[in-house]
Scaffold this motif. Structure first.
Motif, PDB file in Angstrom:
ATOM      1  N   SER A 141       0.798  -1.233   0.000  1.00  0.00           N
ATOM      2  CA  SER A 141       0.000   0.000   0.000  1.00  0.00           C
ATOM      3  C   SER A 141       0.824   1.273   0.000  1.00  0.00           C
ATOM      4  N   LEU A 142       2.147   1.172  -0.076  1.00  0.00           N
ATOM      5  CA  LEU A 142       2.995   2.357   0.030  1.00  0.00           C
ATOM      6  C   LEU A 142       3.839   2.518  -1.225  1.00  0.00           C
ATOM      7  N   ALA A 143       3.919   3.747  -1.703  1.00  0.00           N
ATOM      8  CA  ALA A 143       4.774   4.095  -2.835  1.00  0.00           C
ATOM      9  C   ALA A 143       5.512   5.386  -2.510  1.00  0.00           C
ATOM     10  N   LEU A 144       6.790   5.447  -2.870  1.00  0.00           N
ATOM     11  CA  LEU A 144       7.622   6.611  -2.578  1.00  0.00           C
ATOM     12  C   LEU A 144       8.041   7.290  -3.871  1.00  0.00           C
ATOM     13  N   VAL A 145       7.993   8.622  -3.868  1.00  0.00           N
ATOM     14  CA  VAL A 145       8.473   9.429  -4.990  1.00  0.00           C
ATOM     15  C   VAL A 145       9.343  10.544  -4.426  1.00  0.00           C
ATOM     16  N   HIS A 146      10.045  11.252  -5.297  1.00  0.00           N
ATOM     17  CA  HIS A 146      10.836  12.390  -4.835  1.00  0.00           C
ATOM     18  C   HIS A 146       9.903  13.502  -4.396  1.00  0.00           C
ATOM     19  N   ILE A 147      10.294  14.248  -3.380  1.00  0.00           N
ATOM     20  CA  ILE A 147       9.423  15.266  -2.810  1.00  0.00           C
ATOM     21  C   ILE A 147       9.112  16.377  -3.819  1.00  0.00           C
ATOM     22  N   ASP A 148      10.071  16.675  -4.713  1.00  0.00           N
ATOM     23  CA  ASP A 148       9.803  17.695  -5.739  1.00  0.00           C
ATOM     24  C   ASP A 148       8.748  17.210  -6.720  1.00  0.00           C
ATOM     25  N   ASP A 149       8.805  15.927  -7.076  1.00  0.00           N
ATOM     26  CA  ASP A 149       7.793  15.364  -7.969  1.00  0.00           C
ATOM     27  C   ASP A 149       6.434  15.327  -7.285  1.00  0.00           C
ATOM     28  N   ALA A 150       6.419  15.000  -5.989  1.00  0.00           N
ATOM     29  CA  ALA A 150       5.153  14.967  -5.243  1.00  0.00           C
ATOM     30  C   ALA A 150       4.533  16.358  -5.174  1.00  0.00           C
ATOM     31  N   LYS A 151       5.368  17.375  -5.042  1.00  0.00           N
ATOM     32  CA  LYS A 151       4.858  18.757  -4.990  1.00  0.00           C
ATOM     33  C   LYS A 151       4.136  19.100  -6.290  1.00  0.00           C
ATOM     34  N   LYS A 152       4.686  18.660  -7.411  1.00  0.00           N
ATOM     35  CA  LYS A 152       4.053  18.938  -8.699  1.00  0.00           C
ATOM     36  C   LYS A 152       2.824  18.054  -8.907  1.00  0.00           C
ATOM     37  N   LEU A 153       2.925  16.791  -8.513  1.00  0.00           N
ATOM     38  CA  LEU A 153       1.815  15.858  -8.734  1.00  0.00           C
ATOM     39  C   LEU A 153       0.573  16.291  -7.970  1.00  0.00           C
ATOM     40  N   PHE A 154       0.747  16.661  -6.717  1.00  0.00           N
ATOM     41  CA  PHE A 154      -0.398  17.018  -5.870  1.00  0.00           C
ATOM     42  C   PHE A 154      -0.660  18.526  -5.837  1.00  0.00           C
ATOM     43  N   ARG A 155       0.132  19.286  -6.646  1.00  0.00           N
ATOM     44  CA  ARG A 155      -0.033  20.741  -6.711  1.00  0.00           C
ATOM     45  C   ARG A 155       0.001  21.360  -5.321  1.00  0.00           C
ATOM     46  N   PHE A 156       0.998  20.918  -4.546  1.00  0.00           N
ATOM     47  CA  PHE A 156       1.099  21.375  -3.157  1.00  0.00           C
ATOM     48  C   PHE A 156       1.738  22.757  -3.145  1.00  0.00           C
ATOM     49  N   PRO A 157       1.186  23.693  -2.356  1.00  0.00           N
ATOM     50  CA  PRO A 157       1.657  25.078  -2.430  1.00  0.00           C
ATOM     51  C   PRO A 157       3.005  25.327  -1.757  1.00  0.00           C
ATOM     52  N   ALA A 158       3.389  24.508  -0.792  1.00  0.00           N
ATOM     53  CA  ALA A 158       4.618  24.756  -0.028  1.00  0.00           C
ATOM     54  C   ALA A 158       5.685  23.730  -0.387  1.00  0.00           C
ATOM     55  N   ALA A 159       6.872  23.947   0.136  1.00  0.00           N
ATOM     56  CA  ALA A 159       7.986  23.053  -0.162  1.00  0.00           C
ATOM     57  C   ALA A 159       7.824  21.687   0.477  1.00  0.00           C
ATOM     58  N   ALA A 160       7.110  21.617   1.595  1.00  0.00           N
ATOM     59  CA  ALA A 160       6.887  20.348   2.287  1.00  0.00           C
ATOM     60  C   ALA A 160       5.598  20.447   3.089  1.00  0.00           C
ATOM     61  N   GLU A 161       4.961  19.307   3.255  1.00  0.00           N
ATOM     62  CA  GLU A 161       3.770  19.274   4.105  1.00  0.00           C
ATOM     63  C   GLU A 161       4.153  19.281   5.569  1.00  0.00           C
ATOM     64  N   GLY A 162       5.298  18.685   5.876  1.00  0.00           N
ATOM     65  CA  GLY A 162       5.754  18.627   7.255  1.00  0.00           C
ATOM     66  C   GLY A 162       7.054  17.861   7.359  1.00  0.00           C
ATOM     67  N   LEU A 163       7.402  17.504   8.584  1.00  0.00           N
ATOM     68  CA  LEU A 163       8.614  16.743   8.871  1.00  0.00           C
ATOM     69  C   LEU A 163       8.245  15.436   9.551  1.00  0.00           C
ATOM     70  N   ARG A 164       8.882  14.378   9.152  1.00  0.00           N
ATOM     71  CA  ARG A 164       8.773  13.084   9.824  1.00  0.00           C
ATOM     72  C   ARG A 164       9.944  12.986  10.799  1.00  0.00           C
ATOM     73  N   ILE A 165       9.658  12.561  12.028  1.00  0.00           N
ATOM     74  CA  ILE A 165      10.655  12.619  13.107  1.00  0.00           C
ATOM     75  C   ILE A 165      10.920  11.224  13.659  1.00  0.00           C
ATOM     76  N   ALA A 166      12.181  10.932  13.888  1.00  0.00           N
ATOM     77  CA  ALA A 166      12.595   9.697  14.555  1.00  0.00           C
ATOM     78  C   ALA A 166      13.187  10.049  15.910  1.00  0.00           C
ATOM     79  N   THR A 167      12.758   9.324  16.958  1.00  0.00           N
ATOM     80  CA  THR A 167      13.243   9.579  18.318  1.00  0.00           C
ATOM     81  C   THR A 167      14.050   8.391  18.823  1.00  0.00           C
ATOM     82  N   THR A 168      14.726   8.599  19.921  1.00  0.00           N
ATOM     83  CA  THR A 168      15.554   7.532  20.483  1.00  0.00           C
ATOM     84  C   THR A 168      14.722   6.416  21.085  1.00  0.00           C
ATOM     85  N   ASP A 169      13.504   6.721  21.538  1.00  0.00           N
ATOM     86  CA  ASP A 169      12.636   5.723  22.167  1.00  0.00           C
ATOM     87  C   ASP A 169      11.202   5.996  21.738  1.00  0.00           C
TER      88      ASP A 169
END
Length: 420
Positions: free
Chosen positions: A204-232
Protein backbone atom coordinates in the motif's frame (compact mmCIF):
# COMPACT_ATOMS: atom_id res chain seq x y z
CA UNK A 1 -2.17 -25.47 71.18
CA UNK A 2 -3.07 -22.16 69.56
CA UNK A 3 0.32 -21.86 67.88
CA UNK A 4 0.13 -25.41 66.53
CA UNK A 5 -3.49 -25.26 65.38
CA UNK A 6 -2.80 -24.04 61.85
CA UNK A 7 0.13 -26.44 61.22
CA UNK A 8 -2.09 -29.32 62.40
CA UNK A 9 -4.85 -28.23 60.05
CA UNK A 10 -2.35 -27.90 57.23
CA UNK A 11 -0.91 -31.35 57.95
CA UNK A 12 -4.34 -32.97 57.92
CA UNK A 13 -5.33 -31.10 54.73
CA UNK A 14 -2.19 -32.24 52.91
CA UNK A 15 -2.68 -35.75 54.29
CA UNK A 16 -6.18 -35.82 52.80
CA UNK A 17 -4.67 -34.70 49.52
CA UNK A 18 -2.33 -37.70 49.40
CA UNK A 19 -4.67 -40.27 50.88
CA UNK A 20 -6.44 -42.82 48.73
CA UNK A 21 -10.14 -42.16 48.37
CA UNK A 22 -12.79 -44.69 49.23
CA UNK A 23 -14.75 -43.09 46.42
CA UNK A 24 -12.74 -43.17 43.17
CA UNK A 25 -15.01 -40.56 41.66
CA UNK A 26 -13.71 -38.00 44.18
CA UNK A 27 -10.13 -38.82 43.15
CA UNK A 28 -11.05 -38.35 39.50
CA UNK A 29 -12.68 -34.95 40.13
CA UNK A 30 -9.70 -33.80 42.21
CA UNK A 31 -7.21 -34.91 39.52
CA UNK A 32 -9.36 -33.33 36.83
CA UNK A 33 -9.39 -29.98 38.64
CA UNK A 34 -5.59 -30.10 39.06
CA UNK A 35 -5.06 -30.88 35.37
CA UNK A 36 -7.62 -28.24 34.38
CA UNK A 37 -5.79 -25.61 36.41
CA UNK A 38 -2.46 -26.65 34.89
CA UNK A 39 -3.83 -26.60 31.34
CA UNK A 40 -5.53 -23.25 31.82
CA UNK A 41 -2.39 -21.57 33.13
CA UNK A 42 -0.32 -23.26 30.41
CA UNK A 43 -2.63 -22.05 27.64
CA UNK A 44 -2.82 -18.52 29.01
CA UNK A 45 0.94 -18.09 29.25
CA UNK A 46 1.57 -19.50 25.77
CA UNK A 47 -1.19 -17.50 24.06
CA UNK A 48 -0.29 -14.22 25.79
CA UNK A 49 3.39 -14.73 24.88
CA UNK A 50 2.51 -15.32 21.22
CA UNK A 51 0.33 -12.21 21.19
CA UNK A 52 3.19 -10.25 22.76
CA UNK A 53 5.41 -11.56 19.96
CA UNK A 54 3.02 -10.41 17.25
CA UNK A 55 2.66 -7.03 18.96
CA UNK A 56 6.44 -6.64 18.96
CA UNK A 57 6.70 -7.68 15.30
CA UNK A 58 4.01 -5.21 14.26
CA UNK A 59 5.67 -2.37 16.13
CA UNK A 60 9.14 -3.15 14.81
CA UNK A 61 8.02 -3.58 11.21
CA UNK A 62 5.44 -0.83 10.88
CA UNK A 63 7.34 1.73 12.95
CA UNK A 64 10.46 1.05 10.90
CA UNK A 65 8.59 2.75 8.03
CA UNK A 66 6.16 4.96 9.94
CA UNK A 67 8.12 7.62 11.84
CA UNK A 68 7.74 8.15 15.55
CA UNK A 69 6.20 11.57 15.04
CA UNK A 70 5.20 14.35 12.64
CA UNK A 71 5.33 18.10 12.52
CA UNK A 72 2.88 19.22 9.83
CA UNK A 73 0.64 22.01 8.63
CA UNK A 74 -2.37 21.98 6.32
CA UNK A 75 -0.90 24.94 4.42
CA UNK A 76 2.52 23.29 4.33
CA UNK A 77 5.88 24.45 5.65
CA UNK A 78 7.88 26.68 3.31
CA UNK A 79 10.82 27.14 5.69
CA UNK A 80 11.06 23.49 6.68
CA UNK A 81 14.85 23.77 7.04
CA UNK A 82 14.41 26.25 9.89
CA UNK A 83 11.84 24.02 11.55
CA UNK A 84 14.11 21.01 11.08
CA UNK A 85 17.00 22.81 12.76
CA UNK A 86 14.88 23.39 15.87
CA UNK A 87 13.48 19.87 15.91
CA UNK A 88 16.90 18.24 15.59
CA UNK A 89 18.22 20.20 18.58
CA UNK A 90 16.18 18.09 20.98
CA UNK A 91 18.46 15.46 22.59
CA UNK A 92 15.88 12.68 22.14
CA UNK A 93 15.42 13.33 18.41
CA UNK A 94 17.59 11.20 16.12
CA UNK A 95 16.68 13.15 13.01
CA UNK A 96 13.90 14.43 10.77
CA UNK A 97 13.06 14.56 7.08
CA UNK A 98 10.54 16.54 4.98
CA UNK A 99 7.62 14.85 3.25
CA UNK A 100 4.51 15.42 1.17
CA UNK A 101 1.77 12.82 1.44
CA UNK A 102 -1.10 12.00 -0.86
CA UNK A 103 -3.16 9.16 -2.27
CA UNK A 104 -3.79 7.76 -5.69
CA UNK A 105 -4.25 4.67 -7.85
CA UNK A 106 -1.39 2.79 -9.48
CA UNK A 107 -2.54 1.33 -12.77
CA UNK A 108 -1.01 -1.17 -15.14
CA UNK A 109 -2.42 -3.69 -17.56
CA UNK A 110 -2.26 -6.38 -14.86
CA UNK A 111 -4.38 -4.49 -12.36
CA UNK A 112 -5.03 -1.35 -10.35
CA UNK A 113 -4.28 -0.71 -6.67
CA UNK A 114 -4.93 2.16 -4.28
CA UNK A 115 -1.72 3.44 -2.68
CA UNK A 116 -0.42 6.00 -0.23
CA UNK A 117 2.10 8.17 -2.06
CA UNK A 118 4.83 9.79 0.00
CA UNK A 119 7.17 12.40 -1.40
CA UNK A 120 10.54 12.16 0.31
CA UNK A 121 14.10 13.43 0.11
CA UNK A 122 16.12 10.20 -0.40
CA UNK A 123 19.28 11.55 1.25
CA UNK A 124 17.37 12.41 4.44
CA UNK A 125 14.70 9.68 4.45
CA UNK A 126 17.07 6.98 5.69
CA UNK A 127 17.28 8.86 9.02
CA UNK A 128 13.56 8.35 9.79
CA UNK A 129 12.79 5.19 7.80
CA UNK A 130 14.38 1.81 7.13
CA UNK A 131 13.12 1.59 3.53
CA UNK A 132 16.60 2.36 2.18
CA UNK A 133 17.93 -0.70 4.02
CA UNK A 134 15.04 -2.92 2.91
CA UNK A 135 15.44 -2.53 -0.85
CA UNK A 136 15.18 -5.77 -2.83
CA UNK A 137 15.80 -4.20 -6.23
CA UNK A 138 17.21 -0.77 -6.97
CA UNK A 139 18.10 1.97 -4.50
CA UNK A 140 16.12 4.68 -2.76
CA UNK A 141 18.68 7.16 -4.08
CA UNK A 142 17.41 6.36 -7.60
CA UNK A 143 14.57 8.80 -6.86
CA UNK A 144 15.73 12.03 -8.50
CA UNK A 145 13.87 15.29 -8.96
CA UNK A 146 12.07 15.64 -12.28
CA UNK A 147 12.45 12.01 -13.42
CA UNK A 148 9.14 10.88 -11.86
CA UNK A 149 10.55 7.64 -10.55
CA UNK A 150 8.65 5.57 -8.00
CA UNK A 151 9.62 2.98 -5.38
CA UNK A 152 6.98 0.41 -4.47
CA UNK A 153 6.60 -2.49 -2.01
CA UNK A 154 7.18 -6.12 -3.01
CA UNK A 155 3.55 -7.22 -2.76
CA UNK A 156 2.41 -4.20 -4.75
CA UNK A 157 5.05 -4.87 -7.41
CA UNK A 158 4.02 -8.51 -7.62
CA UNK A 159 0.33 -7.61 -7.89
CA UNK A 160 0.99 -5.15 -10.71
CA UNK A 161 3.59 -7.39 -12.33
CA UNK A 162 6.33 -4.75 -12.41
CA UNK A 163 10.03 -4.48 -11.69
CA UNK A 164 12.65 -1.76 -12.12
CA UNK A 165 12.40 0.01 -15.44
CA UNK A 166 8.71 -0.74 -15.95
CA UNK A 167 6.14 2.01 -16.42
CA UNK A 168 3.04 2.47 -14.26
CA UNK A 169 0.29 5.08 -14.35
CA UNK A 170 -0.45 7.07 -11.21
CA UNK A 171 -4.06 8.28 -11.17
CA UNK A 172 -4.56 11.22 -8.79
CA UNK A 173 -7.74 12.30 -6.95
CA UNK A 174 -7.87 15.50 -9.00
CA UNK A 175 -9.35 16.30 -12.40
CA UNK A 176 -8.36 18.15 -15.54
CA UNK A 177 -11.07 20.11 -17.32
CA UNK A 178 -10.63 19.94 -21.09
CA UNK A 179 -12.87 20.72 -24.08
CA UNK A 180 -13.39 16.97 -24.41
CA UNK A 181 -14.64 16.65 -20.85
CA UNK A 182 -13.43 16.12 -17.29
CA UNK A 183 -10.69 13.54 -16.81
CA UNK A 184 -8.71 12.44 -13.74
CA UNK A 185 -5.12 13.61 -13.63
CA UNK A 186 -2.64 10.91 -14.57
CA UNK A 187 1.13 10.64 -14.72
CA UNK A 188 3.36 7.95 -16.16
CA UNK A 189 5.92 6.86 -13.57
CA UNK A 190 9.00 4.66 -13.84
CA UNK A 191 9.62 1.99 -11.21
CA UNK A 192 13.15 2.52 -9.90
CA UNK A 193 13.09 0.25 -6.84
CA UNK A 194 11.22 -2.40 -4.85
CA UNK A 195 11.37 -2.71 -1.06
CA UNK A 196 10.14 -5.28 1.46
CA UNK A 197 9.31 -4.34 5.04
CA UNK A 198 7.29 -7.43 5.93
CA UNK A 199 4.16 -5.49 6.83
CA UNK A 200 1.02 -4.05 5.25
CA UNK A 201 3.02 -1.22 3.71
CA UNK A 202 4.48 -3.69 1.20
CA UNK A 203 1.21 -3.53 -0.72
CA UNK A 204 0.00 0.00 0.00
CA UNK A 205 2.99 2.36 0.03
CA UNK A 206 4.77 4.09 -2.84
CA UNK A 207 7.62 6.61 -2.58
CA UNK A 208 8.47 9.43 -4.99
CA UNK A 209 10.84 12.39 -4.83
CA UNK A 210 9.42 15.27 -2.81
CA UNK A 211 9.80 17.70 -5.74
CA UNK A 212 7.79 15.36 -7.97
CA UNK A 213 5.15 14.97 -5.24
CA UNK A 214 4.86 18.76 -4.99
CA UNK A 215 4.05 18.94 -8.70
CA UNK A 216 1.81 15.86 -8.73
CA UNK A 217 -0.40 17.02 -5.87
CA UNK A 218 -0.03 20.74 -6.71
CA UNK A 219 1.10 21.37 -3.16
CA UNK A 220 1.66 25.08 -2.43
CA UNK A 221 4.62 24.76 -0.03
CA UNK A 222 7.99 23.05 -0.16
CA UNK A 223 6.89 20.35 2.29
CA UNK A 224 3.77 19.27 4.10
CA UNK A 225 5.75 18.63 7.26
CA UNK A 226 8.61 16.74 8.87
CA UNK A 227 8.77 13.08 9.82
CA UNK A 228 10.65 12.62 13.11
CA UNK A 229 12.59 9.70 14.56
CA UNK A 230 13.24 9.58 18.32
CA UNK A 231 15.55 7.53 20.48
CA UNK A 232 12.64 5.72 22.17
CA UNK A 233 9.27 5.26 20.47
CA UNK A 234 7.57 4.64 23.85
CA UNK A 235 8.51 8.14 25.05
CA UNK A 236 7.89 9.81 21.68
CA UNK A 237 4.79 11.58 22.98
CA UNK A 238 6.73 13.38 25.72
CA UNK A 239 9.56 14.21 23.31
CA UNK A 240 7.19 15.70 20.75
CA UNK A 241 5.47 17.79 23.39
CA UNK A 242 8.87 19.35 24.15
CA UNK A 243 9.43 19.85 20.41
CA UNK A 244 6.08 21.60 20.08
CA UNK A 245 7.04 24.01 22.85
CA UNK A 246 10.33 24.76 21.10
CA UNK A 247 8.60 25.40 17.76
CA UNK A 248 6.30 28.08 19.11
CA UNK A 249 8.99 30.71 18.42
CA UNK A 250 9.80 29.53 14.89
CA UNK A 251 6.53 29.68 12.95
CA UNK A 252 2.95 30.76 13.45
CA UNK A 253 0.83 28.59 15.66
CA UNK A 254 -0.68 26.39 12.92
CA UNK A 255 1.93 23.66 13.25
CA UNK A 256 0.47 20.34 14.34
CA UNK A 257 2.67 17.90 16.24
CA UNK A 258 1.58 14.23 16.31
CA UNK A 259 3.24 11.10 17.63
CA UNK A 260 2.85 7.57 16.27
CA UNK A 261 0.16 6.72 18.82
CA UNK A 262 -2.15 9.25 17.10
CA UNK A 263 -1.57 7.92 13.59
CA UNK A 264 -1.08 4.22 14.29
CA UNK A 265 -2.45 4.00 17.83
CA UNK A 266 -5.75 2.47 16.69
CA UNK A 267 -3.96 -0.59 15.38
CA UNK A 268 -1.94 -1.14 18.55
CA UNK A 269 -4.94 -0.45 20.77
CA UNK A 270 -6.82 -3.12 18.81
CA UNK A 271 -3.97 -5.58 19.40
CA UNK A 272 -3.94 -4.71 23.10
CA UNK A 273 -7.72 -5.09 23.36
CA UNK A 274 -7.49 -8.42 21.55
CA UNK A 275 -4.94 -9.61 24.08
CA UNK A 276 -7.22 -8.60 26.96
CA UNK A 277 -10.27 -10.28 25.42
CA UNK A 278 -8.46 -13.51 24.55
CA UNK A 279 -6.83 -13.60 27.97
CA UNK A 280 -10.20 -13.11 29.66
CA UNK A 281 -11.77 -15.90 27.60
CA UNK A 282 -8.92 -18.30 28.37
CA UNK A 283 -9.19 -17.41 32.04
CA UNK A 284 -12.54 -19.22 31.90
CA UNK A 285 -10.55 -22.46 31.70
CA UNK A 286 -8.94 -21.60 35.03
CA UNK A 287 -12.35 -20.67 36.44
CA UNK A 288 -13.76 -24.07 35.37
CA UNK A 289 -10.87 -25.77 37.13
CA UNK A 290 -11.69 -23.74 40.24
CA UNK A 291 -15.31 -24.90 40.04
CA UNK A 292 -14.00 -28.45 39.89
CA UNK A 293 -12.14 -27.76 43.14
CA UNK A 294 -15.47 -26.80 44.68
CA UNK A 295 -17.03 -30.04 43.42
CA UNK A 296 -14.20 -32.23 44.68
CA UNK A 297 -14.19 -30.56 48.12
CA UNK A 298 -17.97 -30.82 48.48
CA UNK A 299 -17.71 -34.54 47.76
CA UNK A 300 -14.72 -34.81 50.09
CA UNK A 301 -16.62 -33.14 52.93
CA UNK A 302 -19.49 -35.55 52.42
CA UNK A 303 -17.08 -38.50 52.38
CA UNK A 304 -15.20 -37.34 55.50
CA UNK A 305 -18.14 -36.41 57.73
CA UNK A 306 -17.25 -39.04 60.33
CA UNK A 307 -13.58 -37.99 60.27
CA UNK A 308 -14.58 -34.38 60.78
CA UNK A 309 -16.81 -35.37 63.72
CA UNK A 310 -13.93 -37.27 65.35
CA UNK A 311 -11.59 -34.32 64.87
CA UNK A 312 -14.16 -32.01 66.44
CA UNK A 313 -14.48 -34.32 69.47
CA UNK A 314 -10.70 -34.25 69.82
CA UNK A 315 -10.81 -30.50 70.20
CA UNK A 316 -10.49 -28.96 66.75
CA UNK A 317 -12.52 -25.79 66.36
CA UNK A 318 -14.74 -24.89 63.42
CA UNK A 319 -12.05 -22.55 62.06
CA UNK A 320 -9.45 -25.30 62.23
CA UNK A 321 -11.72 -27.71 60.38
CA UNK A 322 -12.30 -25.01 57.79
CA UNK A 323 -8.55 -24.53 57.46
CA UNK A 324 -8.13 -28.24 56.63
CA UNK A 325 -10.19 -28.03 53.46
CA UNK A 326 -8.89 -24.58 52.51
CA UNK A 327 -5.40 -26.08 52.68
CA UNK A 328 -6.40 -29.09 50.61
CA UNK A 329 -8.12 -27.09 47.85
CA UNK A 330 -5.40 -24.44 47.75
CA UNK A 331 -2.74 -27.16 47.47
CA UNK A 332 -4.51 -28.58 44.42
CA UNK A 333 -4.54 -25.12 42.86
CA UNK A 334 -0.89 -24.42 43.68
CA UNK A 335 0.28 -27.74 42.21
CA UNK A 336 -1.73 -27.17 39.04
CA UNK A 337 -0.57 -23.57 38.71
CA UNK A 338 3.07 -24.55 39.23
CA UNK A 339 2.91 -27.28 36.59
CA UNK A 340 1.13 -25.00 34.13
CA UNK A 341 3.45 -22.05 34.74
CA UNK A 342 6.64 -24.10 34.34
CA UNK A 343 5.62 -25.92 31.18
CA UNK A 344 3.84 -22.86 29.80
CA UNK A 345 6.95 -20.70 30.23
CA UNK A 346 9.16 -23.32 28.60
CA UNK A 347 6.74 -23.76 25.69
CA UNK A 348 6.35 -20.00 25.22
CA UNK A 349 10.13 -19.54 25.15
CA UNK A 350 10.80 -22.34 22.65
CA UNK A 351 7.53 -22.26 20.67
CA UNK A 352 9.21 -20.85 17.57
CA UNK A 353 11.67 -23.76 17.50
CA UNK A 354 8.85 -26.22 18.26
CA UNK A 355 6.79 -24.97 15.31
CA UNK A 356 9.82 -25.13 13.01
CA UNK A 357 10.47 -28.72 14.15
CA UNK A 358 6.86 -29.67 13.42
CA UNK A 359 7.12 -28.03 9.99
CA UNK A 360 10.27 -30.02 9.27
CA UNK A 361 8.72 -33.31 10.34
CA UNK A 362 5.42 -32.80 8.52
CA UNK A 363 6.98 -31.01 5.51
CA UNK A 364 4.37 -28.26 5.82
CA UNK A 365 4.40 -24.51 6.40
CA UNK A 366 2.36 -23.19 9.28
CA UNK A 367 2.99 -19.52 8.48
CA UNK A 368 3.22 -18.47 4.85
CA UNK A 369 5.34 -15.27 4.77
CA UNK A 370 3.29 -14.02 1.83
CA UNK A 371 0.18 -14.07 3.99
CA UNK A 372 1.32 -13.48 7.58
CA UNK A 373 4.53 -11.47 6.91
CA UNK A 374 6.34 -13.81 9.34
CA UNK A 375 8.04 -17.14 8.71
CA UNK A 376 8.53 -18.02 12.39
CA UNK A 377 5.94 -17.91 15.15
CA UNK A 378 6.95 -14.91 17.29
CA UNK A 379 6.79 -15.17 21.06
CA UNK A 380 7.83 -12.85 23.87
CA UNK A 381 7.60 -14.31 27.37
CA UNK A 382 6.79 -11.52 29.82
CA UNK A 383 7.15 -12.44 33.47
CA UNK A 384 4.47 -9.91 34.36
CA UNK A 385 1.97 -12.07 32.45
CA UNK A 386 3.18 -15.20 34.24
CA UNK A 387 2.78 -13.55 37.64
CA UNK A 388 -0.68 -12.14 36.82
CA UNK A 389 -1.95 -15.49 35.51
CA UNK A 390 -0.51 -17.43 38.45
CA UNK A 391 -1.84 -15.03 41.09
CA UNK A 392 -5.27 -14.96 39.43
CA UNK A 393 -5.38 -18.75 39.41
CA UNK A 394 -4.30 -18.88 43.06
CA UNK A 395 -6.99 -16.40 44.11
CA UNK A 396 -9.64 -18.40 42.26
CA UNK A 397 -8.44 -21.58 43.98
CA UNK A 398 -8.63 -19.99 47.43
CA UNK A 399 -12.09 -18.52 46.79
CA UNK A 400 -13.28 -21.91 45.49
CA UNK A 401 -12.39 -23.58 48.80
CA UNK A 402 -14.35 -21.22 51.03
CA UNK A 403 -17.88 -22.59 50.57
CA UNK A 404 -17.03 -26.34 50.99
CA UNK A 405 -14.72 -25.51 53.91
CA UNK A 406 -17.47 -23.46 55.54
CA UNK A 407 -19.92 -26.34 55.13
CA UNK A 408 -17.40 -28.70 56.75
CA UNK A 409 -16.99 -26.36 59.71
CA UNK A 410 -20.77 -26.51 60.33
CA UNK A 411 -20.89 -30.30 60.76
CA UNK A 412 -21.99 -31.24 64.28
CA UNK A 413 -20.18 -34.28 65.78
CA UNK A 414 -23.33 -35.75 67.38
CA UNK A 415 -25.27 -35.63 64.12
CA UNK A 416 -22.39 -37.07 62.06
CA UNK A 417 -21.71 -39.97 64.50
CA UNK A 418 -25.34 -40.85 65.25
CA UNK A 419 -25.49 -43.73 62.76
CA UNK A 420 -21.83 -44.79 62.93
Amino acid sequence: MTLLSFPVSSFIGLRYLRAKRRNQFISFISSFSLLGMAFGVFALIVVLSVMNGFDREIKQRILSVVPHGFVRSDQGISNWQDVQAVVNQHPSVIGSAPYIQGYGLLNRSFGIQGVEVQGVLPEQERVVSSVADKMLVGQLDNLTSGDYGIVVGRLLARYLGVSTGDKVTLVLPQVNVTPAGIFPRQKRMTVVGVFEIGAQQDQSLALVHIDDAKKLFRFPAAAEGLRIATTDLYTANRTLQDVQSSLSDVQRGDLEVLDWSKTQGGLFQAVKMEKIVVGSLLMIIVAVAAFNIITSLVLMVSDKRSDIAVLRTLGLSSKEVMAIFVTQGTAVGIIGITIGAVFGSLCAYFIGDIVQFVEGVTHSQVFDPNVYFVSKLPSVLMWDDVVIVSVSGLLMSIVATLYPAYQASKIQPAEALRYE
